[in-house]
Structure formats: structure tokens, C-alpha cells
Design an enzyme around this catalytic site. Sequence first.
Site, PDB file in Angstrom:
ATOM      1  N   PHE A 136      34.403  36.165  32.865  1.00  0.00           N
ATOM      2  CA  PHE A 136      33.221  35.875  33.690  1.00  0.00           C
ATOM      3  C   PHE A 136      32.078  36.855  33.489  1.00  0.00           C
ATOM      4  O   PHE A 136      30.941  36.564  33.843  1.00  0.00           O
ATOM      5  CB  PHE A 136      33.616  35.845  35.183  1.00  0.00           C
ATOM      6  CG  PHE A 136      33.744  37.220  35.802  1.00  0.00           C
ATOM      7  CD1 PHE A 136      32.609  37.919  36.194  1.00  0.00           C
ATOM      8  CD2 PHE A 136      34.982  37.830  35.973  1.00  0.00           C
ATOM      9  CE1 PHE A 136      32.714  39.199  36.746  1.00  0.00           C
ATOM     10  CE2 PHE A 136      35.098  39.091  36.512  1.00  0.00           C
ATOM     11  CZ  PHE A 136      33.955  39.774  36.901  1.00  0.00           C
ATOM     12  N   LYS A 167      36.217  27.877  25.489  1.00  0.00           N
ATOM     13  CA  LYS A 167      36.680  27.694  26.875  1.00  0.00           C
ATOM     14  C   LYS A 167      36.005  28.802  27.686  1.00  0.00           C
ATOM     15  O   LYS A 167      36.451  29.940  27.708  1.00  0.00           O
ATOM     16  CB  LYS A 167      38.206  27.827  26.939  1.00  0.00           C
ATOM     17  CG  LYS A 167      38.857  27.095  28.092  1.00  0.00           C
ATOM     18  CD  LYS A 167      38.435  27.544  29.463  1.00  0.00           C
ATOM     19  CE  LYS A 167      39.150  28.765  29.971  1.00  0.00           C
ATOM     20  NZ  LYS A 167      38.665  29.225  31.295  1.00  0.00           N
ATOM     21  N   GLU A 175      35.745  29.619  34.099  1.00  0.00           N
ATOM     22  CA  GLU A 175      35.412  28.551  35.061  1.00  0.00           C
ATOM     23  C   GLU A 175      34.497  29.061  36.174  1.00  0.00           C
ATOM     24  O   GLU A 175      33.874  28.279  36.888  1.00  0.00           O
ATOM     25  CB  GLU A 175      36.691  27.934  35.645  1.00  0.00           C
ATOM     26  CG  GLU A 175      37.561  28.850  36.504  1.00  0.00           C
ATOM     27  CD  GLU A 175      38.538  29.710  35.688  1.00  0.00           C
ATOM     28  OE1 GLU A 175      38.211  30.075  34.539  1.00  0.00           O
ATOM     29  OE2 GLU A 175      39.621  30.031  36.221  1.00  0.00           O
ATOM     30  N   SER A 209      41.248  39.938  31.219  1.00  0.00           N
ATOM     31  CA  SER A 209      42.072  41.025  31.755  1.00  0.00           C
ATOM     32  C   SER A 209      43.296  41.272  30.861  1.00  0.00           C
ATOM     33  O   SER A 209      43.730  40.377  30.125  1.00  0.00           O
ATOM     34  CB  SER A 209      42.546  40.651  33.163  1.00  0.00           C
ATOM     35  OG  SER A 209      43.304  39.461  33.092  1.00  0.00           O
ATOM     36  N   CYS A 221      33.594  45.897  30.558  1.00  0.00           N
ATOM     37  CA  CYS A 221      34.812  46.507  30.038  1.00  0.00           C
ATOM     38  C   CYS A 221      34.501  47.865  29.415  1.00  0.00           C
ATOM     39  O   CYS A 221      35.400  48.615  29.096  1.00  0.00           O
ATOM     40  CB  CYS A 221      35.466  45.599  29.022  1.00  0.00           C
ATOM     41  SG  CYS A 221      34.413  45.348  27.595  1.00  0.00           S
ATOM     42  N   GLU A 226      42.403  49.271  36.835  1.00  0.00           N
ATOM     43  CA  GLU A 226      41.012  48.874  36.604  1.00  0.00           C
ATOM     44  C   GLU A 226      40.425  48.383  37.932  1.00  0.00           C
ATOM     45  O   GLU A 226      40.974  47.479  38.556  1.00  0.00           O
ATOM     46  CB  GLU A 226      40.965  47.740  35.565  1.00  0.00           C
ATOM     47  CG  GLU A 226      39.551  47.325  35.219  1.00  0.00           C
ATOM     48  CD  GLU A 226      39.494  46.229  34.154  1.00  0.00           C
ATOM     49  OE1 GLU A 226      40.362  45.336  34.141  1.00  0.00           O
ATOM     50  OE2 GLU A 226      38.561  46.275  33.327  1.00  0.00           O
TER      51      GLU A 226
HETATM   52  P1  NAD Z   1      40.632  36.864  33.405  1.00  0.00           P
HETATM   53  O1  NAD Z   1      41.690  37.445  32.557  1.00  0.00           O
HETATM   54  O2  NAD Z   1      40.938  36.564  34.822  1.00  0.00           O
HETATM   55  O3  NAD Z   1      40.079  35.495  32.774  1.00  0.00           O
HETATM   56  C1  NAD Z   1      39.714  35.407  31.410  1.00  0.00           C
HETATM   57  C2  NAD Z   1      39.957  33.977  30.942  1.00  0.00           C
HETATM   58  O4  NAD Z   1      41.353  33.656  31.067  1.00  0.00           O
HETATM   59  C3  NAD Z   1      39.184  32.934  31.739  1.00  0.00           C
HETATM   60  O5  NAD Z   1      38.640  31.994  30.858  1.00  0.00           O
HETATM   61  C4  NAD Z   1      40.262  32.313  32.660  1.00  0.00           C
HETATM   62  O6  NAD Z   1      40.038  30.943  32.892  1.00  0.00           O
HETATM   63  C5  NAD Z   1      41.546  32.503  31.882  1.00  0.00           C
HETATM   64  N1  NAD Z   1      42.718  32.775  32.730  1.00  0.00           N
HETATM   65  C6  NAD Z   1      42.742  33.404  33.945  1.00  0.00           C
HETATM   66  N2  NAD Z   1      44.022  33.512  34.371  1.00  0.00           N
HETATM   67  C7  NAD Z   1      44.818  32.947  33.435  1.00  0.00           C
HETATM   68  C8  NAD Z   1      46.227  32.768  33.306  1.00  0.00           C
HETATM   69  N3  NAD Z   1      47.074  33.179  34.245  1.00  0.00           N
HETATM   70  N4  NAD Z   1      46.697  32.167  32.194  1.00  0.00           N
HETATM   71  C9  NAD Z   1      45.858  31.753  31.230  1.00  0.00           C
HETATM   72  N5  NAD Z   1      44.508  31.890  31.306  1.00  0.00           N
HETATM   73  C10 NAD Z   1      43.988  32.491  32.387  1.00  0.00           C
HETATM   74  O7  NAD Z   1      39.372  37.868  33.290  1.00  0.00           O
HETATM   75  P2  NAD Z   1      37.997  37.811  34.091  1.00  0.00           P
HETATM   76  O8  NAD Z   1      38.251  38.182  35.513  1.00  0.00           O
HETATM   77  O9  NAD Z   1      37.270  36.563  33.805  1.00  0.00           O
HETATM   78  O10 NAD Z   1      37.196  38.987  33.352  1.00  0.00           O
HETATM   79  C11 NAD Z   1      37.291  40.346  33.715  1.00  0.00           C
HETATM   80  C12 NAD Z   1      38.281  41.068  32.833  1.00  0.00           C
HETATM   81  O11 NAD Z   1      37.912  40.925  31.477  1.00  0.00           O
HETATM   82  C13 NAD Z   1      38.301  42.574  33.081  1.00  0.00           C
HETATM   83  O12 NAD Z   1      39.635  43.008  33.060  1.00  0.00           O
HETATM   84  C14 NAD Z   1      37.517  43.149  31.921  1.00  0.00           C
HETATM   85  O13 NAD Z   1      37.829  44.480  31.582  1.00  0.00           O
HETATM   86  C15 NAD Z   1      37.918  42.201  30.827  1.00  0.00           C
HETATM   87  N6  NAD Z   1      36.962  42.216  29.734  1.00  0.00           N
HETATM   88  C16 NAD Z   1      37.335  42.865  28.597  1.00  0.00           C
HETATM   89  C17 NAD Z   1      36.466  42.957  27.533  1.00  0.00           C
HETATM   90  C18 NAD Z   1      36.846  43.710  26.289  1.00  0.00           C
HETATM   91  O14 NAD Z   1      36.081  43.697  25.353  1.00  0.00           O
HETATM   92  N7  NAD Z   1      37.992  44.353  26.220  1.00  0.00           N
HETATM   93  C19 NAD Z   1      35.198  42.369  27.619  1.00  0.00           C
HETATM   94  C20 NAD Z   1      34.859  41.686  28.789  1.00  0.00           C
HETATM   95  C21 NAD Z   1      35.752  41.620  29.854  1.00  0.00           C
END
Ligand code: NAD
Length: 489
Positions: free
Chosen positions: A154, A178, A181, A231, A286, A380
Site C-alpha cells: 500500500f 496485483k 487492495e 511485509s 521500508c 517493524e
Molecule cells: P502486506 O504484506 O500486508 O501486503 C502486500 C501485498 O500482499 C498486498 O498486495 C496484499 O494484498 C497481499 N497480501 C496481504 N496479506 C496476504 C496473505 N496473507 N497472503 C497473500 N497475500 C497477502 O504489506 P502492506 O501492509 O501492503 O505494506 C507494508 C509492508 O511492506 C511493510 O512491512 C513495508 O516494510 C513493506 N515494504 C517493503 C519494501 C521493500 O522494498 N523491502 C517496500 C515497500 C513496502
Amino acid sequence: MEIATMKYPETKNYIAGKFTANGQKTMEVHSPLDGSVLSTVPLSSASDLDAAVKVAKAAFSEWSATPVKERVQVFFRYKALLEKNLKELAELVHLENGKTMSEASAEVEKSIELTEFACSMPQLIGGEILEVSRGVECRIEKKPLGVVASIAPFNFPHMVPHWTLPNAIALGNCMILKPSEVVPISANRIAEMLKEAGLPDGVFNVVNGDREIVEAICDHPGIEAVSFVGSTKVAKIVYQRATSTLKRCVALGGAKNHLLVLPDAHVEMTASNVVASMSGCAGQRCMAAAQMIGVGGVDHIIEKMCEDAGKLVPGENLGPVISEVAKDRIEGYITEAEEAGAKILVDGRNAAVPGKEGGWYVGPTIIDYVTLDMRIAQEEVFGPVISIVRAKDLDEAISIENKNPYGNAAAVFTQSGGLARQVMEKASAGMIGVNIGVPVPREPFSFGGWNDSKFGVCDITGKSSIEFWTQNKKTTTKWSSEARTNWMS
Ligand code: NAD
């Protein structure tokens, strides 16, 4: 949901160059700025994904056979469209993600830089050729993989899709995006603008949804490679599931970036860098500074940080966090640290913005005397919060950094080249900053962390991503009938 009450029409899937009518379940999309409903997003099923994969597969034979110099012409035109529409695109990011307009503009500017890099692909992927024995030549060409998928988080609705789509597509792949959402609207504008730039239908597709679609992407036999950003918990699941079906996968996870501050650091520069790093995009990066390790006497720098943090005003130059759940989680970490004996120097709890009572704001927060046994020191937080841990010397500071399970970024603030060098050598992170709070490598350098911040071998952007999105074809040719024949040729 009445479309008239929403700022944007319903978000749709984009398959074969068309926004498809939604037969699926939908979910509301809220603006974190004030909680208002912006749009709805379809929660697609595996059969929607299957339709997109079929279309992308059909488009692949023509697109992959198009010379790279022709393919990048689309991205030259696309880059011009991004530049022309920057303000509108930034406003959309501001509304759906909540970051300030200047942060949102910077995000779109980064998408432009990523697109510019993809435009240089013909200069970067020239093959190799060598006469390996008399009359016999070997050559290597970089070939695309086929249908690939990109799963986004997000916090950067515009930039993270651009970490993958310009490079993967310029290299000849067809992509399914994808989006998160929670922030799906930017992806629909990306699709419209790629079409306007002349990208053939089916080369880029958007399938919206949540966990169900991510799992379907991992399992689909027609998808060759998956990139994921999100994450650590989900990155691990995606990496394991996608590779278990023999796909190539790079999965970027969460972070806990440590900033080592030494007493000789430049006071103003350090304070402003640390505060900007912890609070930019409301701490939802991140690459954000999460934990500062104060080495020895650094009270004078902490004092200046508190002064700088005092200039951040929620709703003005500090955006909200993404949801009520996120706000409660962040404030919970602060309260727990306080109860465990940490000292709250600047307290961002209970922030309120007049006129935007429905928004989810947390003010800048600086917490001193955090100890390593506290949850805030280990996990985090993903909000505009920095915890300060005290260390007696640089060795202890480096050892604290090394023990944290993540490894996205680490930074050191000092005027001593020798001490900075020690941190450059010993920090266990993929991206290191020296007197820089957000050490994001700029193109053509690649982006990617270490340890629990990334699973998979390549980085996600820059030159390293070329290896991820291509496979080498090795051809040996013999044109001279007189060439010697031996067991190798
Ligand atoms: P998230 O892991 O909740 O969601 C990321 C994606 O995975 C979304 O598209 C979501 O629909 C999907 N998703 C969520 N839960 C899932 C599950 N149980 N099974 C399969 N798919 C699932 O992350 P977020 O809250 O959208 O983003 C924030 C996180 O992203 C933070 O931890 C941040 O550090 C990380 N991030 C990392 C980087 C990097 O370069 N390392 C960059 C940006 C964000």
C-alpha cells in the site's frame, strides 16, 4: 455503493486492454486523509486471474518478437505522459495513500526515473559474441521469461509498480499487476496511460484482489516469475509458495532500519536527516529510520531532533497513516514502550486534525532510552516513530544493528571517514547510508535489502533486475565447412 458518492468511479480489472465489468465481490477504498470513500475495488477470484494469464500468454509471442529498440519507444512516450500528468497522478496518490502532495509528487518523479532506466534497455542488454575456435562463434542473448506477475504493497501505489513493470515489459515479458487492495486506483491510471503510449493490449494487465489472488498467482502454471513487495510475513509465504511451483521469485519484505549516530556528527544535518527519514510518508517507508543508536554523548543531536520534529504538523506537512488499525497498532507500541520505562520526548499519540476527524493521524514521536528487550526495539512499527537505543561505543552499536533480523538499510552519521567505513563494512543490510537517512540507490543502481528484508537472489530494480526478468540463450554457430571438428564444436 452509489458511484455518485465516491470521488472516483469503481476500480476495475484491466484485461486485454479493457476495463472489465466486475462480477466479483467488492470492497470500499477509503482515503486515510479523512476516511471518505474514494472508490470500490473488486476482490477477484482465481478464474479472473486465469483469464488475464491467457490473454497475456497470447500477447507474448508478438511482444517478445518485437525488437527491444521498438519496445522501448512505448516507454519514451509513456514517460512523456507521466511528466505531462504528474500533478494529477500525484493528487491521486495523495488521496488514496494519504502522503502529502510533495511526497506524492516525489513518488511519481521516481516512477519517471524508473521508466527512463527502462528506456535505456537497448544499451544495457546488447548480447555477447565471440569466435571460440576457428569458424565457430558463441553468442548470448537475453530473452524474456513469458507471463510474469508483480504484487504491490500500500505504501507506494505508483512507484512500486514502476519498480517492476517498465523493466519487465521493456525486456519482452507480459505482466499481471496485483495492486494493494487498499490503494488500487493508481494502477487503473497506469493501465490507461500505457495504452495511450501505444502498449499492445494484453501485454499489461491488472487483476485486483487480496490474499486469494496472491495465492492464485503463486500457484498458476502459466506464470513464470513473481515479484512481491510487502511485509516479511507475507514475503516469506509468497517466496515459499511461488518457488514450490518452480517459479522464479524475488520477495521484498519489511524493515527495521538502524541509524548509528556518533557524537561528532554534524548537528543540523544529522537531526534534519533523521527526522525526515522517520517521518517522511508518515514513517510508512521500508527505508524509514526506525531505530537510532546513539553512540556516546549525542544529547545535543537528540535535542535538535526534538526541535525539528516539533515543526511537523499532522494534516499539514505530515500525512496520516493508512488505516485506523495502523494508528492503533503504532500508538500501542508507543504506550507499551512508555510503560516499560522508555522516555517519550516527542509524543504523537492522539493527534487530531480539525475538519479531518475521520483521518488516521499520528504525530511525530521520539522515544529515548529504549532497551532491546522492548517490543518496539525488535518489530517493524511503520509509523512516524523513532526509538533511540544508547550504546557505549561503535562496536556495541554495530552489534545491535547486526542482531536485528531485517536488513533493508542502515546508516551512519559522523564526520569521521574511518568510522563511517567501519559501518559500511560491518552493517548487515543491503543499502547503506553515510550521512544520508534514506539511502535509496538511484538508477542504474539496484534496490534490495538483505536478511529478512528480501528473499531471492536478484534485486528488484536497476541492472540487477535485468537478470531477474530474462534468461540467457546461448547459441553456437559454425559457418566454415573447413572448421575443425572436435568434441566441443
Ligand atoms: P502486506 O504484506 O500486508 O501486503 C502486500 C501485498 O500482499 C498486498 O498486495 C496484499 O494484498 C497481499 N497480501 C496481504 N496479506 C496476504 C496473505 N496473507 N497472503 C497473500 N497475500 C497477502 O504489506 P502492506 O501492509 O501492503 O505494506 C507494508 C509492508 O511492506 C511493510 O512491512 C513495508 O516494510 C513493506 N515494504 C517493503 C519494501 C521493500 O522494498 N523491502 C517496500 C515497500 C513496502
